[in-house]
Design a protein around this motif. Structure first.
Motif, PDB file in Angstrom:
ATOM      1  N   SER A   1      12.712   7.224   0.923  1.00 40.52           N
ATOM      2  CA  SER A   1      12.930   5.789   1.141  1.00 40.52           C
ATOM      3  C   SER A   1      12.884   5.464   2.632  1.00 40.52           C
ATOM      4  O   SER A   1      12.425   4.390   3.022  1.00 40.52           O
TER       5      SER A   1
ATOM      6  N   ALA B   1       9.224   5.265   3.344  1.00 38.55           N
ATOM      7  CA  ALA B   1       8.631   4.041   2.788  1.00 38.55           C
ATOM      8  C   ALA B   1       8.973   2.854   3.683  1.00 38.55           C
ATOM      9  O   ALA B   1       8.124   2.006   3.971  1.00 38.55           O
TER      10      ALA B   1
ATOM     11  N   HIS C   1       6.329   0.379   5.635  1.00 37.02           N
ATOM     12  CA  HIS C   1       6.317  -1.087   5.553  1.00 37.02           C
ATOM     13  C   HIS C   1       6.510  -1.705   6.932  1.00 37.02           C
ATOM     14  O   HIS C   1       5.889  -2.708   7.272  1.00 37.02           O
TER      15      HIS C   1
ATOM     16  N   GLN D   1       1.178  -0.563   2.249  1.00 42.02           N
ATOM     17  CA  GLN D   1       1.690  -0.521   0.878  1.00 42.02           C
ATOM     18  C   GLN D   1       1.214   0.737   0.174  1.00 42.02           C
ATOM     19  O   GLN D   1       1.952   1.373  -0.577  1.00 42.02           O
ATOM     20  N   ALA D   2      -0.052   1.081   0.432  1.00 42.58           N
ATOM     21  CA  ALA D   2      -0.592   2.308  -0.176  1.00 42.58           C
ATOM     22  C   ALA D   2       0.186   3.520   0.319  1.00 42.58           C
ATOM     23  O   ALA D   2       0.470   4.447  -0.450  1.00 42.58           O
TER      24      ALA D   2
ATOM     25  N   GLU E   1       3.655   3.517  -1.264  1.00 35.66           N
ATOM     26  CA  GLU E   1       3.558   3.906  -2.680  1.00 35.66           C
ATOM     27  C   GLU E   1       3.393   5.418  -2.798  1.00 35.66           C
ATOM     28  O   GLU E   1       4.039   6.077  -3.621  1.00 35.66           O
ATOM     29  N   HIS E   2       2.529   5.958  -1.971  1.00 36.11           N
ATOM     30  CA  HIS E   2       2.319   7.411  -1.978  1.00 36.11           C
ATOM     31  C   HIS E   2       3.625   8.134  -1.660  1.00 36.11           C
ATOM     32  O   HIS E   2       3.981   9.114  -2.316  1.00 36.11           O
TER      33      HIS E   2
ATOM     34  N   ARG F   1       6.723   7.043  -2.065  1.00 35.72           N
ATOM     35  CA  ARG F   1       7.656   6.966  -3.187  1.00 35.72           C
ATOM     36  C   ARG F   1       7.246   7.947  -4.280  1.00 35.72           C
ATOM     37  O   ARG F   1       8.077   8.567  -4.930  1.00 35.72           O
ATOM     38  N   GLY F   2       5.953   8.117  -4.450  1.00 31.75           N
ATOM     39  CA  GLY F   2       5.443   9.082  -5.426  1.00 31.75           C
ATOM     40  C   GLY F   2       5.898  10.502  -5.129  1.00 31.75           C
ATOM     41  O   GLY F   2       6.075  11.314  -6.034  1.00 31.75           O
TER      42      GLY F   2
ATOM     43  N   GLY G   1       4.018  12.559  -8.918  1.00 31.86           N
ATOM     44  CA  GLY G   1       3.456  12.135  -7.635  1.00 31.86           C
ATOM     45  C   GLY G   1       3.667  13.109  -6.503  1.00 31.86           C
ATOM     46  O   GLY G   1       3.104  12.947  -5.415  1.00 31.86           O
TER      47      GLY G   1
END
Lengths: 461, 449
Positions: free
Chosen positions: A111, A114, A118, B100-101, B104-105, B107-108, B114
């Motif tokens: 997280s 991520a 972002h 975003q890609a 997403e990766h 988080r996978g 993933g």
């Protein structure tokens, strides 16, 4: 996916040294006599292929790379796995070969990554080039987490994209005119990078060693610690503990002797601590726990096996300010120059992940994953013990070093692969003293490890 | 022979020290001066000789040096509103579709399906195919000839490791400093000639307005390797098809290898070739290095690639690609899979369009700066096919001009001399920056210069 990649590259890096040998374009000529009237004519016919000889530049191949006998060990293992899968497309192959982590990365870490991703889409969160040595917060966290009371400071730490890359960068710092010693067996990148740098002579097939490298035997007989009284002085000593592939962890007493040896000989130790957190016994986790080590040692480490960052790519190297070349020049200054010139910093998203790894929650989460793999290791050790094998390692590292006396390790590797569809790593790939051993890595989903052990029991009962 | 330890402590009386300076930025690399000082305790020196190649580097790498000057300036002038047009660092956020890609990766990676461990050292095949399709369509370059990396600067050094110490190299003068510095580090360059500022074994190919920034190939002595960057850093010149044909012919006639740096190819606007492989025959003589850094704002994310054609062979016929693959498998472990996920998104239709908009933004910056300098009566080169302007200050030392500009306008630039001896009298201005800053910079330059 990785399988196909290796398959496509397998045509490029084959293990056969014949394939790697220079392609020679011998022209085969034939003399033909044509019995023409009153004239003897000799006609030369060249091989039609020669008429389309591929263009060659006039640039000589790097002789150092030519010394390497085969592909790097792990792509080799991967290649054989791929070939096996072609032969048995329905086989349930279990990989206990390449030490590749398999368990998902804890949420607390992903997280953070991520969020950083972002953030790169925002004005406040965007960052371009980072400091080549790594982000300050991460360096600071590494210093306090791993080197708290050891006198290693934030600016002694260089964040990287992994230990394997750091090993080569260290070799670039040292250059071609230094000698090195490695444990035998050891992680192949030390020897291979040394060959590439031009520090070694030719490969000597009879002893399976490169000339000019000092191989320090580490076997069950000497408790996997070299007899230093027989070791010739070299400039650099590569030492990995907990050890890949044997799993042996050096004791405080042994490391004290190693540091003293380096001090007496004016050598530099490159200490690979990539598996330190797998230590169960009360052995040093960092070379810098040994007094005086800052004057003789560099330490390299990695998030790969702690946080499952094998694909994310993050590691670090410690070069203490006190480490000096023979003319008094600080090694760290040259390492910094290499890092600034030959590198451009680790991925900023990966670094955000690294920082999260070192939060209290992150550390706890990493310990859980490490604990999981250690449990795997235990299962594998018990299996081979129960089958009557002499088993080493497994206690302080995610590797089990199994002895197959008087057998060729590539043969055992092939036999295991053929009969149980399990990929392991042949000990000889780590050095001549690895012959007669197989390395079984403990990374894998629990059910795969259990299934693998069932198959081992079936094969060797 | 025993060495090291206490027996060396007298020698260590004379150690190399930095001149004292306060600096909290990235570790400065400055000229080391010998300092004699009294020690009350023994210092241990190893008996490991310093790498003589590193001794040949006279100062720190160019860009950390610029950082250092910047930091010093800020310390003296804490209220200065600095505008950075020096190091070519991207400033605009990465388009959403790409981050975003990556998110997403990421988080996978926390899921069983993933999660990814070690990737292929050469890069994800999907990405390699996408690069081939996007940049090398119809040029006969295949996915397996593409090696994904963590950036061009790293690839340059890996290529040098590949080539080894016994090859000779030629560089453009001026050029991106990593070619020369890596050449010195690997042991190709020979001694530095203080008078000329050139390394003895390196051929410097003068590239200036007088020769349209392309060397006269009839005057270049043969070397094994030529480093060639187009669009050029720092001059901004994009080589024409005709020029590149000459280069490829020269390479073929002399059996040499071109290492072609195309990191700024996506900034080309006038139809100049974007890849060396647009030139017939280049596959037998060239390697191409490129990067997502300036294309996608990936300077911190770290992603690039190198193309090594299968048809490129050493003098003994051995394919270069086999050895490069060996280097990549031994000295590297693949680019971050997160960066690679981002890279794939960059090459999607949406991603690519969004990135074109960012590039247009930077090139609009460039136009503003070009206009600004031209209005001052200065000769400005570049700025049309690359995010760099190469401004001529005849008769002046570039480091002096750099300092003057910094002092008078609080704008950081890069002195041309940092790119090679022929860079003297020039300043490189980069066009990366928020529009407001670029406009402000233009204002300040007009006012003060």
């Amino acid at each position: 996916m990785s399988l196909m990649n290796n398959l496509s590259t397998s045509t490029i890096s084959s293990s056969s040294s014949a394939f790697l040998a220079p392609i020679s374009f011998d022209s085969r000529t034939q003399s033909v006599a044509f019995p023409l009237k009153n004239i003897n004519v000799v006609k030369c016919i060249t091989n039609p292929q020669e008429q389309q000889t591929a263009y060659k530049t006039k640039v000589s191949r790097n002789a150092n790379i030519a010394k390497l006998q085969a592909g790097y060990l792990f792509p080799e293992v991967a290649r054989r796995r791929a070939v096996h899968l072609l032969k048995y497309p329905n086989a349930q192959v279990i990989s206990l070969g390449i030490g590749d982590t398999t368990e998902p990365i804890p949420d607390v870490i992903t997280s953070a990554m991520a969020e950083r991703s972002h953030g790169l889409s925002t004005l406040e969160g965007y960052s371009g080039y980072g400091a080549e040595q790594g982000e300050k917060a991460l360096r600071s966290a590494l210093a306090s987490t791993f080197y708290g009371n050891l006198g290693i400071e934030e600016d002694d730490i260089f964040v990287s994209d992994g230990a394997k890359c750091d090993i080569s960068r260290l070799q670039v710092v040292f250059g071609s005119n230094v000698t090195m010693a490695v444990q035998d067996p050891s992680y192949p990148a030390y020897v291979d990078s040394s060959v590439i740098m031009g520090q070694t002579g030719q490969f000597q097939k009879d002893v399976e060693k490169f000339a000019n490298i000092e191989y320090m035997r580490c076997t069950p007989e000497n408790g996997f610690f070299p007899d230093l009284s027989t070791v010739v002085r070299t400039d650099i000593i590569f030492f990995c503990s907990p050890n890949n592939p044997t799993g042996a962890a050096a004791t405080r007493e042994q490391l004290t002797r190693l540091v003293q040896f380096a001090k007496d000989n004016g050598s530099i130790i490159v200490y690979d601590s990539a598996y330190a957190l797998y230590m169960s016994d009360d052995n040093p986790r960092s070379i810098f726990e040994i007094p005086g080590a800052k004057e003789v040692a560099i330490e390299t480490a990695s998030f790969s096996k702690y946080a499952g960052f094998t694909g994310v790519r993050l590691g670090w190297t410690v070069v203490p300010k006190q480490l000096l070349f023979s003319d008094g020049f600080p090694v760290a200054k040259d390492f910094n120059r290499i890092v600034c010139t030959c590198f451009n910093g680790a991925c900023n998203i990966s670094q955000a992940g690294g920082l999260a790894c070192l939060s209290p929650e992150g550390l706890e989460a990493m310990q859980e994953v490490i604990g999981f793999y250690k449990e795997n290791t235990k299962i594998i050790v018990e299996t081979f013990n129960s089958l009557g094998f002499k088993v080493y390692g497994g206690q302080n590292a995610p590797y089990v070093w199994v002895h197959f006396p008087s057998r060729s390790s590539w043969d055992v590797f092939s036999e295991i692969l053929e009969k149980t569809h399990i990929v392991t790593t042949p000990g000889s790939g780590f050095g001549p003293s690895g012959e007669g051993f197989i390395r079984v890595s403990a990374f894998g989903h629990r059910e795969n490890v259990l299934e693998a052990c069932r198959r081992f029991k079936q094969l060797y009962k | 022979m025993k060495a090291g330890g206490l027996s060396w402590w007298i020698r260590c009386f004379v150690c190399f020290q930095e001149p004292p300076r306060k600096n909290s930025a990235a570790n400065p690399q400055t000229e080391m001066v010998p300092v004699v000082y009294l020690v009350t305790q023994s210092i241990h020196c190893s008996n490991v000789p310093r790498n003589v190649n590193l001794e040949k580097l006279r100062s720190g790498y160019l860009f950390p040096e610029i950082s250092r000057h910047e930091t010093e300036h800020l310390q003296k002038n804490p209220d200065a509103r600095l505008i950075r047009l020096g190091i070519g660092d991207t400033t605009q956020p990465i388009p959403d579709t790409i981050t975003q890609a990556m998110a997403e990766h990421v988080r996978g990676l926390s899921t069983i399906q993933g999660y990814r461990g070690y990737g292929a050292e050469q890069g994800n095949m999907e990405l390699r195919k996408a690069i081939a399709g996007k940049f090398y369509q119809d040029m006969g370059i295949k996915a397996n000839e593409i090696f994904v990396s963590d950036g061009a600067q790293c690839d340059i050094s890996r290529l040098q490791l590949l080539l080894g110490p016994n090859v000779t190299v030629a560089v453009q003068d001026p050029s991106f400093p990593a070619y020369i510095d890596s050449s010195v580090i690997v042991g190709q360059a020979g001694e530095l000639e203080e008078k000329t500022g050139k390394y003895r074994n390196i051929i410097y190919m003068n590239c200036g307005p007088e020769n349209n920034f392309f060397p006269d190939v009839s005057t270049i002595p043969r070397t094994d390797v030529i480093f060639f960057c187009s669009p050029n850093n720092p001059t901004g010149h994009a080589a024409s098809r005709e020029q590149l044909k000459q280069l490829v012919e020269f390479a073929k006639a002399n059996g040499l290898i071109i290492v072609y740096d195309s990191a700024y190819a996506t900034y080309i606007r006038d139809g100049s070739p974007r890849s060396i492989f647009e030139i017939p025959g280049a596959q037998e003589v060239a390697i191409e290095v490129s990067s997502f850094s300036k294309f996608a704002g990936f300077t911190g994310v770290r992603l690039g690639w190198t193309v090594v054609p299968e048809d490129l062979r050493y003098s003994n016929g051995f394919p270069v690609i086999k050895d490069f693959n060996r280097i990549v498998c031994t000295c590297f472990n693949g680019a971050s899979n997160i960066a690679q996920a981002g890279g794939l998104a960059c090459l999607s239709t949406d991603g690519y369009q969004a990135l074109r908009n960012v590039i247009d933004y930077y090139m609009e910056n460039a136009k503003i700066l070009v206009d600004g300098f031209e209005s001052l009566g200065l000769k400005v080169y570049g700025g049309k096919n690359a995010p760099y302007m190469w401004v001529h200050f005849p008769g002046l030392s570039s480091w002096n001009v750099f300092s003057e500009i910094l002092k008078k306008t609080n704008i950081v630039t890069v002195p041309g001399r940092g790119f090679g001896p022929a860079g003297e009298e020039y300043i490189r201005i980069s066009a990366f920056g928020p529009r407001q800053q670029i406009l402000e910079a233009s204002r300040r330059l007009k006012f003060y210069l």
